[in-house]
Design a protein around this motif. Structure first.
Motif, mmCIF file in Angstrom:
data_model
loop_
_atom_site.group_PDB
_atom_site.id
_atom_site.type_symbol
_atom_site.label_atom_id
_atom_site.label_comp_id
_atom_site.label_asym_id
_atom_site.label_seq_id
_atom_site.Cartn_x
_atom_site.Cartn_y
_atom_site.Cartn_z
ATOM 1 N N GLY A 1 0.808 -1.207 0.000
ATOM 2 C CA GLY A 1 0.000 0.000 0.000
ATOM 3 C C GLY A 1 0.841 1.256 0.000
ATOM 4 O O GLY A 1 0.458 2.288 -0.566
ATOM 5 N N MET B 1 -5.750 2.711 6.486
ATOM 6 C CA MET B 1 -6.241 1.882 5.370
ATOM 7 C C MET B 1 -7.046 0.701 5.907
ATOM 8 O O MET B 1 -6.720 0.127 6.945
ATOM 9 C CB MET B 1 -5.030 1.390 4.571
ATOM 10 C CG MET B 1 -5.346 0.465 3.420
ATOM 11 S SD MET B 1 -3.837 0.046 2.493
ATOM 12 C CE MET B 1 -2.859 -0.748 3.767
ATOM 13 N N CYS C 1 -1.941 6.332 2.838
ATOM 14 C CA CYS C 1 -2.558 5.045 3.189
ATOM 15 C C CYS C 1 -2.748 4.865 4.689
ATOM 16 O O CYS C 1 -3.201 3.807 5.133
ATOM 17 C CB CYS C 1 -1.736 3.899 2.622
ATOM 18 S SG CYS C 1 -0.091 3.768 3.353
ATOM 19 N N VAL D 1 -8.995 3.464 1.243
ATOM 20 C CA VAL D 1 -7.898 4.318 1.695
ATOM 21 C C VAL D 1 -8.468 5.720 1.886
ATOM 22 O O VAL D 1 -8.861 6.356 0.901
ATOM 23 C CB VAL D 1 -6.753 4.338 0.674
ATOM 24 C CG1 VAL D 1 -5.626 5.248 1.164
ATOM 25 C CG2 VAL D 1 -6.238 2.934 0.420
#
Length: 859
Positions: A184, A195, A192, A203
């Motif tokens: 990510g 997340m 992120c 996100v």
């Protein structure tokens, strides 16, 4: 309300079975009791509940629970026996205890749920059920406890087992090269944080993942080619070829979290790692950690069923299941379990058969116990076990002790299993104990009583052992006899069931009332023995108890001691000698009062009244009277003559307990004498006397000055006397004093000078005093260096003089000594507090005073 068996099964038996076979602790629930029930209603309800247990025992799923309920009932049998007799007090106390135990069970279950949930505050339904069963609470109660503690009960999320992209390993290495903690970060960067990867990829603050990937591709395409762009191309290839971007990111997060879980960190550490390094939202972090920790291979098939039956203790059922399976299904672990189950069952059957053939019930019980340990569900074993009664108890003896009966017997010789003893009085249950003794605290009075005891092991009872019949006939209670001048009186409490009380003196029955008597035909100074007995009705007439024996001696009215003296004992500080004329009858006692006695001289009162209004002072007999330690600071000492239970008031005197000071010291410092001592306890002031003068000193002034300072001329001797003192009724009272004599001394001065030419210089010593004095020995000492001599031996003796008359002028040739050096004079017998020293002379102490340092140090 009639007993509802179906409702009892639904609300009590079924939850108890689901809780692992543990009965409810609350006796109200277990026995279906209500607060307003009468004693007959309680007995009837308990009877119906136990009948329900016996019927439920015929069902396999309730068999173990019913056995446990019946076994526990033996603990409560005495309570319900008392209820059957109309006494609900033990039952109410037991209900309160059971409520507290039930509350503790819930608290324990809640604590175990807290421990299992940890920092994640999550539990699986299976683990919740396991904790509920082992804690003895129902699953519904466990769910309620979890809800109260903010514990989420849920199944762990399903996690991917294999990577969705075959080249994930290369992509993982490329991410490590780029210094990124997860996939990510490569796509979204710092955006992120927070997340979510479960229930779809989310996100916060970022657009669609595909747009983010295209932006990353554009950024890397503009960079100069090198090792960094090669690693980025590897990651981008994985993103393009993966079946789903969200799936690949989730697998990457899960794989990294699995690696961290293998290190066995705490939940707090894992949560911090998942939210900070893996950038997960707190909710997803908790769920993922919970799911990863719950991962493990699920066992199914014949081996799983066999293991489940073995863990539940159903060995016989497991053997039946193994026999019913196709032989081809018993492979691997299933075959091993089947072999173990069959071996345990075979051995248990052997032990059961041996028990059936055994002649000794203890041997049979031990064999059946071993068989049930191997196979708890062995058919017929439990039924046979409960029929194996222990050997009976022997030699039961019932002994009358006061208002109760003490029961003692020889224990059963059986040592197998837990043996308890059930006691019966006239056939009714009395109590249960594990010890070979019991006391019947409230037996019926004036009724023949037959006691018996049976030994019990589980539900099997032995033949009873009986004691010889006894009849409880208590003696009169609270007997109090008082002797006066030519009279003895007595009082008592008649026991329940007695017709009356009889009193005899020296074998002669006296006239008495229902609660007491008064005997005027006694002689003072002679001891008389009285026997107080109770009279009961018996089958053949009246029965008189052996009675309670008391011996008293009447005394004539004691004469008062009108005068006594008090003197300090010089051999024992704080002790006083009491001298008085011995009274013709009675004994003299000295008691302490806070004020003047409220009774006139010659008043005769009861000893109890005297004790309540005064403090008894311990005494030690002496040849001349008594020795006492009054203690305290001040008060009134009263002489009383005690005879039997009466006392006559005599004379009294005011007393101040003033202890003298100890460790008295005195030192001279010129014209000042410093006096010190240990302050006596409980003394408010002291009086210091010297040379016809006196002063009062309190503890505050003594501490502030560090002692007492007196002005005394140096040449005069002085005697210092310190006495404790206090004000009593406005007049000052002095206690014994401590004294010390300090002799006077005459100060003698000397001076040093140098005279004459350099080749023939002399040291001149001029000695002076306020009045003529003779020194026994006078010495002049030299010491090289910077340290002056401390004594006549600390240096080189230049010269000395014997029986020197003062004043005097002395000349000594100057020494040939390198500078610097010291010259100093000493008189034989010098004291440390008088400068150079002091010497004895006919005039007394002599203090030798040094000249200034510049006159003694040369160079």
């Amino acid at each position: 309300m009639a007993f509802d068996e179906q409702r009892y099964t639904r609300e009590v038996l079924e939850p108890a079975r689901e809780a692992g076979g543990l009965p409810p602790e609350d006796l109200r629930v277990r026995y279906q009791l209500r607060e307003a029930m009468t004693a007959p209603e309680v007995s009837e309800t308990v009877k119906q509940v136990r009948q329900c247990w016996r019927r439920a025992r015929g069902m396999l799923k309730y068999k173990r629970l019913a056995d446990r309920l019946e076994a526990d009932h033996s603990r409560f049998a005495p309570i319900f026996s008392a209820a059957a007799e109309g006494d609900l007090t033990p039952l109410r106390a037991a209900l309160g205890d059971s409520e507290r135990r039930a509350a503790r069970r819930l608290d324990d279950a809640g604590g175990r749920l807290d421990d299992a949930a940890g920092a994640l505050r999550m539990l699986s339904p299976a683990l919740l059920t396991t904790i509920a069963r082992s804690s003895g609470v129902s699953p519904e109660e466990a769910v309620r406890l979890a809800t109260e503690r903010s514990i989420e009960v849920r199944e762990p999320d399903a996690l991917p087992e294999a990577a969705p992209y075959p080249g994930y390993g290369k992509a993982r290495e490329a991410l490590d090269t780029l210094g990124l903690s997860h996939l990510g970060r490569f796509i979204f960067g710092d955006r992120c944080a927070g997340m979510r990867v479960l229930d779809g990829l989310v996100v916060p603050g970022a657009g669609p993942a595909e747009d983010a990937v295209r932006e990353v591709e554009r950024q890397w395409s503009t960079r100069t080619r090198g090792p960094w762009t090669i690693s980025a191309d590897t990651v981008l290839a994985a993103l393009r070829n993966s079946p789903g971007l969200a799936t690949l990111i989730r697998y990457d997060i899960v794989a990294r979290l699995r690696e961290r879980v293998r290190e066995h960190p705490y939940d707090d550490t894992l949560l911090r790692h998942a939210t900070t390094e893996l950038d997960l939202a707190p909710g997803d972090a908790r769920r993922l950690i919970f799911a990863v920790r719950a991962e493990g291979g699920a066992v199914s098939g014949p081996s799983a069923r066999l293991r489940e039956l073995v863990d539940a203790g159903e060995i016989h059922a497991a053997a039946d299941f193994a026999d019913a399976l196709d032989p081809g299904a018993l492979i691997g672990e299933a075959a091993e379990l089947a072999t173990e189950v069959r071996a345990r069952l075979a051995r248990a059957v052997q032990l059961r058969n041996r028990a059936r053939a055994a002649l000794d019930p203890d041997d049979a019980w031990l064999a059946l116990r071993d068989a049930l340990q191997r196979v708890p569900d062995l058919p017929g074993a439990a039924e046979l076990l409960v029929r194996l009664a222990p050997h009976p108890a022997r030699g039961l003896r019932a002994n009358l002790q006061g208002d109760g009966v003490s029961l003692v017997w020889q224990p059963s010789p059986s040592r197998a299993g837990r043996i308890v003893y059930d006691l019966y009085r006239n056939g009714a249950p009395l109590g249960t104990t594990e010890r070979p003794s019991l006391r019947d605290e409230r037996p019926p009075v004036n009724t023949p009583l037959t006691y018996s005891v049976v030994a019990r092991r589980d539900e099997a009872v032995s033949m009873p052992a009986a004691a010889a019949p006894v009849v409880v006939r208590p003696e009169p209670r609270d007997i109090r006899l008082s002797a006066g001048d030519g009279v003895v009186s007595g009082r008592w409490s008649r026991p329940d069931g007695a017709m009356r009380v009889v009193v005899s003196r020296d074998g002669r029955v006296l006239a008495s009332g229902d609660t007491g008597f008064r005997d005027r035909e006694v002689v003072n100074g002679i001891s008389h023995t009285y026997i107080v007995s109770a009279v009961y009705s018996g089958p053949e007439g009246e029965v008189i108890t052996p009675g309670v024996r008391h011996t008293v001696t009447p005394q004539g009215r004691p004469r008062p001691v009108t005068d006594f003296t008090l003197h300090p004992d010089p051999a024992a500080p704080g002790t006083f000698l009491v001298r008085y004329e011995e009274p013709p009858t009675g004994e003299l006692e000295i008691v302490a009062l806070d004020a003047a006695p409220p009774w006139p001289l010659g008043t005769t009162l009861s000893l109890a009244e005297l004790r309540g209004a005064s403090r008894t002072i311990p005494t030690i007999p002496t040849r001349e009277g008594q020795a006492i330690r009054p203690g305290g600071s001040q008060g009134v000492l009263l002489a009383v003559t005690v005879a039997g239970e009466v006392a006559t008031v005599g004379g009294h005197l005011d007393h101040v307990n003033l202890a003298p000071p100890t460790r008295l010291t005195a030192q001279r410092r010129g014209v000042t004498v410093y006096v010190g001592f240990v302050w006596p306890p409980d003394v408010p002031e002291v009086e210091v006397r010297w040379k016809g003068r006196s002063m009062i000193v309190n503890p505050a002034a003594y501490r502030a000055q560090g002692g007492v300072r007196l002005d005394v001329p140096e040449g005069e001797p002085v005697t210092v006397e310190v006495a404790p003192t206090s004000l009593v009724h406005g007049e000052r009272v002095r206690g014994p004093a401590a004294s010390l004599r300090l002799p006077g001394h005459v100060p003698v001065h000397y001076d040093l000078s140098h005279q004459g030419p350099a080749w023939r210089r002399s040291v001149v010593v001029e000695v002076t005093a306020d009045r003529p004095v003779r020194l026994r020995r006078f010495a002049l000492v030299l010491k090289p260096g910077h340290v002056q001599p401390k004594s006549a031996d600390d240096g080189v003796l230049l010269d000395h003089w014997i029986d020197l008359e003062v004043p005097a002028r002395l000349t000594v040739p100057a020494p040939r000594q390198a500078k610097p050096y010291w010259l100093r004079c000493f008189a034989e017998g010098a004291s440390e507090d008088a400068g150079a020293g002091s010497a004895m002379s006919p005039e007394g102490d002599v203090a030798l005073i040094d000249p200034p340092v510049r006159r003694m140090k040369v160079g």
